[in-house]
Scaffold this motif. Structure first.
Motif, PDB file in Angstrom:
ATOM      1  N   ASN A 102       0.818  -1.217   0.000  1.00  0.00           N
ATOM      2  CA  ASN A 102       0.000   0.000   0.000  1.00  0.00           C
ATOM      3  C   ASN A 102       0.849   1.263   0.000  1.00  0.00           C
ATOM      4  O   ASN A 102       0.318   2.360  -0.154  1.00  0.00           O
ATOM      5  N   PHE A 227     -11.585  -3.217  -1.118  1.00  0.00           N
ATOM      6  CA  PHE A 227     -10.758  -2.055  -0.789  1.00  0.00           C
ATOM      7  C   PHE A 227     -10.371  -1.278  -2.049  1.00  0.00           C
ATOM      8  O   PHE A 227     -10.443  -0.057  -2.068  1.00  0.00           O
ATOM      9  N   ASP A 236      -5.951   3.852  -7.357  1.00  0.00           N
ATOM     10  CA  ASP A 236      -6.345   3.751  -5.954  1.00  0.00           C
ATOM     11  C   ASP A 236      -7.844   3.525  -5.844  1.00  0.00           C
ATOM     12  O   ASP A 236      -8.618   3.948  -6.710  1.00  0.00           O
ATOM     13  N   GLN A 253      -7.917   5.492   1.452  1.00  0.00           N
ATOM     14  CA  GLN A 253      -7.260   5.325   0.154  1.00  0.00           C
ATOM     15  C   GLN A 253      -6.441   4.034   0.158  1.00  0.00           C
ATOM     16  O   GLN A 253      -5.615   3.820   1.037  1.00  0.00           O
ATOM     17  N   THR A 254      -6.681   3.188  -0.842  1.00  0.00           N
ATOM     18  CA  THR A 254      -5.959   1.924  -0.952  1.00  0.00           C
ATOM     19  C   THR A 254      -5.412   1.777  -2.362  1.00  0.00           C
ATOM     20  O   THR A 254      -6.141   1.951  -3.343  1.00  0.00           O
ATOM     21  N   SER A 255      -4.142   1.435  -2.474  1.00  0.00           N
ATOM     22  CA  SER A 255      -3.521   1.254  -3.775  1.00  0.00           C
ATOM     23  C   SER A 255      -4.067   0.001  -4.452  1.00  0.00           C
ATOM     24  O   SER A 255      -4.341  -1.012  -3.806  1.00  0.00           O
ATOM     25  N   ALA A 258      -2.008  -3.000  -3.652  1.00  0.00           N
ATOM     26  CA  ALA A 258      -2.007  -3.579  -2.309  1.00  0.00           C
ATOM     27  C   ALA A 258      -2.432  -5.037  -2.375  1.00  0.00           C
ATOM     28  O   ALA A 258      -3.330  -5.399  -3.152  1.00  0.00           O
ATOM     29  N   LYS A 261      -6.204  -5.621  -1.832  1.00  0.00           N
ATOM     30  CA  LYS A 261      -7.119  -4.785  -2.616  1.00  0.00           C
ATOM     31  C   LYS A 261      -8.444  -5.486  -2.913  1.00  0.00           C
ATOM     32  O   LYS A 261      -9.490  -4.837  -3.017  1.00  0.00           O
ATOM     33  N   ILE A 288      -4.376   6.273   4.998  1.00  0.00           N
ATOM     34  CA  ILE A 288      -3.735   5.153   4.313  1.00  0.00           C
ATOM     35  C   ILE A 288      -3.241   4.167   5.367  1.00  0.00           C
ATOM     36  O   ILE A 288      -2.467   4.540   6.254  1.00  0.00           O
ATOM     37  N   SER A 291      -1.633  -2.151   6.622  1.00  0.00           N
ATOM     38  CA  SER A 291      -2.195  -3.469   6.337  1.00  0.00           C
ATOM     39  C   SER A 291      -3.567  -3.547   6.985  1.00  0.00           C
ATOM     40  O   SER A 291      -3.954  -2.667   7.760  1.00  0.00           O
ATOM     41  N   THR A 292      -4.302  -4.593   6.701  1.00  0.00           N
ATOM     42  CA  THR A 292      -5.635  -4.738   7.279  1.00  0.00           C
ATOM     43  C   THR A 292      -5.589  -4.981   8.781  1.00  0.00           C
ATOM     44  O   THR A 292      -6.613  -4.864   9.449  1.00  0.00           O
TER      45      THR A 292
END
Length: 492
Positions: A102, A227, A236, A253-255, A258, A261, A288, A291-292
């Protein structure tokens, strides 16, 4: 006979040679084993890190570096350049990790492991741009680092402070061949304590720092999403985090790179930790996560509003209960009369009458509200109809029209209440639900058009109802836009 003796002699020589080679092999193996073990002393590779020798008189603070940038900007420069002959260091702690994908080719560092002593030593952070992947293998979360600023440039990129190599008025990445000359690891790895704060309490000073939001959830309209794995997620994914304690939201915001995702966003509510930042275009605030594991949504008691959906009616009623096209209102003045309650819960902007031609024309005189460039930290404005008794007739309907002037980070909701007491002081304590069937213009809609709500069926409701048009700004006054409203009619 002579030939036979020669063959026997050769066999004897070969046999002796094999024996000698076998002896050498055993001897070599014995020596190797003996060299590996000496009195049960098993030597492991030396993995210790030599603590960098940083002169204390050459170390400066994040606050001083920030002030240096601000002074350069005040002098008309975009960046502050630290000269090669100026030996200067800062020390901080890594709060980002690219292990889950991410973050990419960047370190986020803050000056303190917690938020202690905020008055004399405010918590601040920088983004360090480095043309190297997998930085978390060397600079893991919580690792103390020293940054040699000599030859580097301080500036802003995507709305946050950044450290890198100067290239004109831009700040570029530190390259792979040189980054270890500038970023030095300490032996120390600490526990980072996030600053627990509300969404509305966040400010520019919190950018590039590790924060925690409590009693929050993903907006109910996005619970079916991942995500960042939706078809329209480009670069994103953006999901809305909303507070259960205040009328505030922030974007998660998540790439799309990631590794989480494609996971579904958390369905419950709870707390979330992450780095407070800005989106790529510097339009709005984002959070951002590394991790989860930064998300602990374990509370089933979501704070979703009550929803009322009777559907869309096929025909509009012919008998009017309430209507307004705002033609009697005075332009540039707050909407008043005709039973309206125009309440400013937060900020300075209320619903006002306006008239305009051109590409963003009004419908004669219309109502509008917006927090764009209001300088208000928060904007919440209500426009509430008079009471409508739904028990004295059947088949009630509601219609209206909306438009926007790039609503961007702001939001308009269509709400209802059957327990509001009609006083301004009772608005925020009343129970407000959402009328879900009406169409309200979206930010993606053309700003030059007006959109019909559809014929909203109210026939499944009963009692005395108030209907409210509620505007909420994101707090980003340079990003929030405007909503317009007109041709409201409640009929049966």
């Amino acid at each position: 006979m002579k030939k036979k003796n020669i063959i026997s002699k050769n066999k004897s020589i070969m046999s002796n040679s094999n024996k000698f080679l076998t002896f050498l092999s055993v001897l070599t193996l014995t020596v190797l084993l003996a060299s590996c073990v000496n009195d049960d002393d098993y030597n492991l590779p030396d993995l210790t890190i030599n603590e960098p020798m940083i002169p204390s008189d050459k170390t400066t603070t994040f606050e001083a570096v920030k002030s240096r940038l601000e002074q350069a900007q005040a002098d008309g420069d975009d960046t502050a350049i630290i000269g090669l002959d100026e030996e200067l260091y800062i020390e901080g702690y890594v709060i980002s990790s690219d292990r889950s994908g991410n973050f990419f080719e960047e370190l986020i560092i803050q000056n303190k492991a917690d938020d202690s002593d905020p008055a004399s030593d405010p918590r601040l952070g920088f983004r360090v741009d480095i043309n190297v992947a997998s930085l978390s293998d060397t600079y893991e979360f919580g690792r103390k680092v020293y940054i040699k600023l000599s030859g580097l440039t301080i500036g802003e990129s995507n709305g946050v402070m950044v450290i890198g190599k100067g290239e004109g008025s831009d700040v570029e990445q530190i390259q792979a061949y040189e980054y270890k000359d500038f970023i030095m690891r300490s032996n120390e790895v600490v526990t980072i304590t996030p600053k627990v704060i509300s969404i509305s309490g966040l400010s520019e000073a919190d950018e590039n720092t590790f924060i925690q939001l409590s009693n929050v959830q993903i907006n109910r309209n996005e619970l079916n999403k991942t995500f960042a794995g939706e078809q329209d997620d480009e670069f994103d994914g953006f999901r809305t985090i909303e507070s259960c304690e205040e009328s505030s939201t922030i974007t998660l915001q998540t790439s799309t790179f990631a590794d989480f995702k494609s996971l579904q966003v958390p369905q419950l509510k709870g707390s979330i930790k992450g780095i407070f930042s800005r989106d790529f275009r510097d339009d709005f605030n984002v959070l951002i996560i590394n991790s989860t594991s930064d998300i602990i949504f374990d509370n089933n008691d979501r704070c979703d509003p009550i929803e009322l959906s009777c559907g869309i009616a096929t025909t509009q009623g012919t008998n009017n209960l309430f209507s307004d096209n705002f033609e009697t209102q005075l332009p540039n003045s707050l909407i008043s009369g005709n039973g309206w309650t125009n309440f400013i819960e937060s900020g300075t902007e209320g619903w006002e009458a306006y008239t305009s031609g051109g590409s963003n024309s009004s419908l004669g005189i219309s109502a509008r509200v917006g927090s764009f460039r209001s300088n208000d930290v928060s904007t919440i404005s209500w426009l509430i109809t008079p009471a409508i008794n739904l028990d004295t007739q059947d088949n009630e309907t509601l219609v209206f029209k909306t438009s926007n002037s790039f609503s961007d980070g702001s939001n308009m909701e269509l709400l209802f209440s059957t327990d509001w007491d009609g006083t301004e002081s009772g608005i925020t304590t009343a129970t407000w639900g959402v009328l879900t069937d009406a169409y309200i213009t979206q930010d993606s809609d053309s700003f030059s058009s007006w959109f019909d709500s559809g014929i909203v069926d109210l026939s499944c409701a009963s009692g005395t109802m108030y209907i409210a048009f509620k505007y909420t700004g994101s707090g980003e006054v340079d990003f929030d836009g405007t909503y317009e409203l007109d041709d409201i009619s409640i009929d049966f």
